[in-house]
Design a protein around this motif. Structure first.
Motif, PDB file in Angstrom:
ATOM      1  N   GLY A  78     -25.884 -31.111   6.875  1.00 36.77           N
ATOM      2  CA  GLY A  78     -26.110 -30.779   8.269  1.00 36.77           C
ATOM      3  C   GLY A  78     -25.309 -29.611   8.772  1.00 36.77           C
ATOM      4  O   GLY A  78     -25.255 -28.555   8.172  1.00 36.77           O
ATOM      5  N   VAL A  79     -24.671 -29.813   9.899  1.00 36.70           N
ATOM      6  CA  VAL A  79     -23.988 -28.750  10.630  1.00 36.70           C
ATOM      7  C   VAL A  79     -22.871 -28.127   9.809  1.00 36.70           C
ATOM      8  O   VAL A  79     -22.758 -26.905   9.734  1.00 36.70           O
ATOM      9  CB  VAL A  79     -23.436 -29.288  11.968  1.00 36.70           C
ATOM     10  N   MET A  80     -22.046 -28.936   9.182  1.00 36.25           N
ATOM     11  CA  MET A  80     -20.902 -28.397   8.431  1.00 36.25           C
ATOM     12  C   MET A  80     -21.362 -27.597   7.227  1.00 36.25           C
ATOM     13  O   MET A  80     -20.806 -26.548   6.938  1.00 36.25           O
ATOM     14  CB  MET A  80     -19.958 -29.522   7.995  1.00 36.25           C
ATOM     15  N   ASP A  81     -22.379 -28.069   6.513  1.00 35.66           N
ATOM     16  CA  ASP A  81     -22.878 -27.313   5.360  1.00 35.66           C
ATOM     17  C   ASP A  81     -23.470 -25.990   5.790  1.00 35.66           C
ATOM     18  O   ASP A  81     -23.248 -24.967   5.145  1.00 35.66           O
ATOM     19  CB  ASP A  81     -23.920 -28.122   4.587  1.00 35.66           C
ATOM     20  N   LYS A  98     -23.041 -20.149   6.138  1.00 37.09           N
ATOM     21  CA  LYS A  98     -23.003 -18.966   6.991  1.00 37.09           C
ATOM     22  C   LYS A  98     -21.694 -18.205   6.776  1.00 37.09           C
ATOM     23  O   LYS A  98     -21.686 -16.978   6.694  1.00 37.09           O
ATOM     24  CB  LYS A  98     -23.146 -19.372   8.458  1.00 37.09           C
ATOM     25  N   ALA A  99     -20.585 -18.948   6.647  1.00 38.97           N
ATOM     26  CA  ALA A  99     -19.287 -18.315   6.407  1.00 38.97           C
ATOM     27  C   ALA A  99     -19.295 -17.592   5.064  1.00 38.97           C
ATOM     28  O   ALA A  99     -18.768 -16.484   4.944  1.00 38.97           O
ATOM     29  CB  ALA A  99     -18.177 -19.357   6.445  1.00 38.97           C
ATOM     30  N   GLU A 100     -19.908 -18.208   4.074  1.00 35.95           N
ATOM     31  CA  GLU A 100     -19.994 -17.576   2.753  1.00 35.95           C
ATOM     32  C   GLU A 100     -20.822 -16.294   2.817  1.00 35.95           C
ATOM     33  O   GLU A 100     -20.435 -15.263   2.253  1.00 35.95           O
ATOM     34  CB  GLU A 100     -20.606 -18.546   1.750  1.00 35.95           C
ATOM     35  N   ASP A 101     -21.931 -16.346   3.519  1.00 39.97           N
ATOM     36  CA  ASP A 101     -22.774 -15.153   3.664  1.00 39.97           C
ATOM     37  C   ASP A 101     -22.024 -14.032   4.379  1.00 39.97           C
ATOM     38  O   ASP A 101     -22.085 -12.869   3.966  1.00 39.97           O
ATOM     39  CB  ASP A 101     -24.058 -15.484   4.428  1.00 39.97           C
ATOM     40  N   LEU A 102     -21.322 -14.379   5.431  1.00 37.52           N
ATOM     41  CA  LEU A 102     -20.543 -13.374   6.171  1.00 37.52           C
ATOM     42  C   LEU A 102     -19.416 -12.801   5.313  1.00 37.52           C
ATOM     43  O   LEU A 102     -19.143 -11.596   5.363  1.00 37.52           O
ATOM     44  CB  LEU A 102     -19.980 -13.969   7.457  1.00 37.52           C
TER      45      LEU A 102
END
Length: 93
Positions: free
Chosen positions: A38-41, A46-50
């Motif tokens: 869910g939200v945390m994954d 998103k953090a990894e992509d950034l």
């Protein structure tokens, strides 16, 4: 009064807010503690992509700044940084 006391005074109450983070997470309807992903994954992905975007941007800037002279070293560093960023979401690949 030390500088640290002055900073504490400026940010008065920040410690209490930080202590209440686990309690605040409980009050979000379970979103922060979603064990099925869910939200945390999605936040981790998103953090990894950034992080990968930032790595690419830094790599390009370093290559441009050195005129391509150190592209081999920059490439190795980029690969190492991307491997580290790949671990953000806890999944390989």
């Amino acid at each position: 009064m030390s500088i640290f006391d002055k900073v504490k005074e400026m940010f008065g109450g920040a410690e209490e807010k930080l202590k209440n983070i686990p309690e605040q997470a409980k009050n979000t309807g379970g979103q922060a503690q979603d064990s099925s992903g869910g939200v945390m994954d999605s936040a981790r992905e998103k953090a990894e992509d950034l992080a990968n975007q930032g790595i690419d941007k830094a790599s390009s800037a370093a290559s441009e700044a050195t005129g391509g002279k150190y592209d081999d070293q920059i490439s190795k560093g980029t690969d190492m940084a991307k491997d580290a960023a790949d671990k953000i979401d806890g999944k390989e690949g």
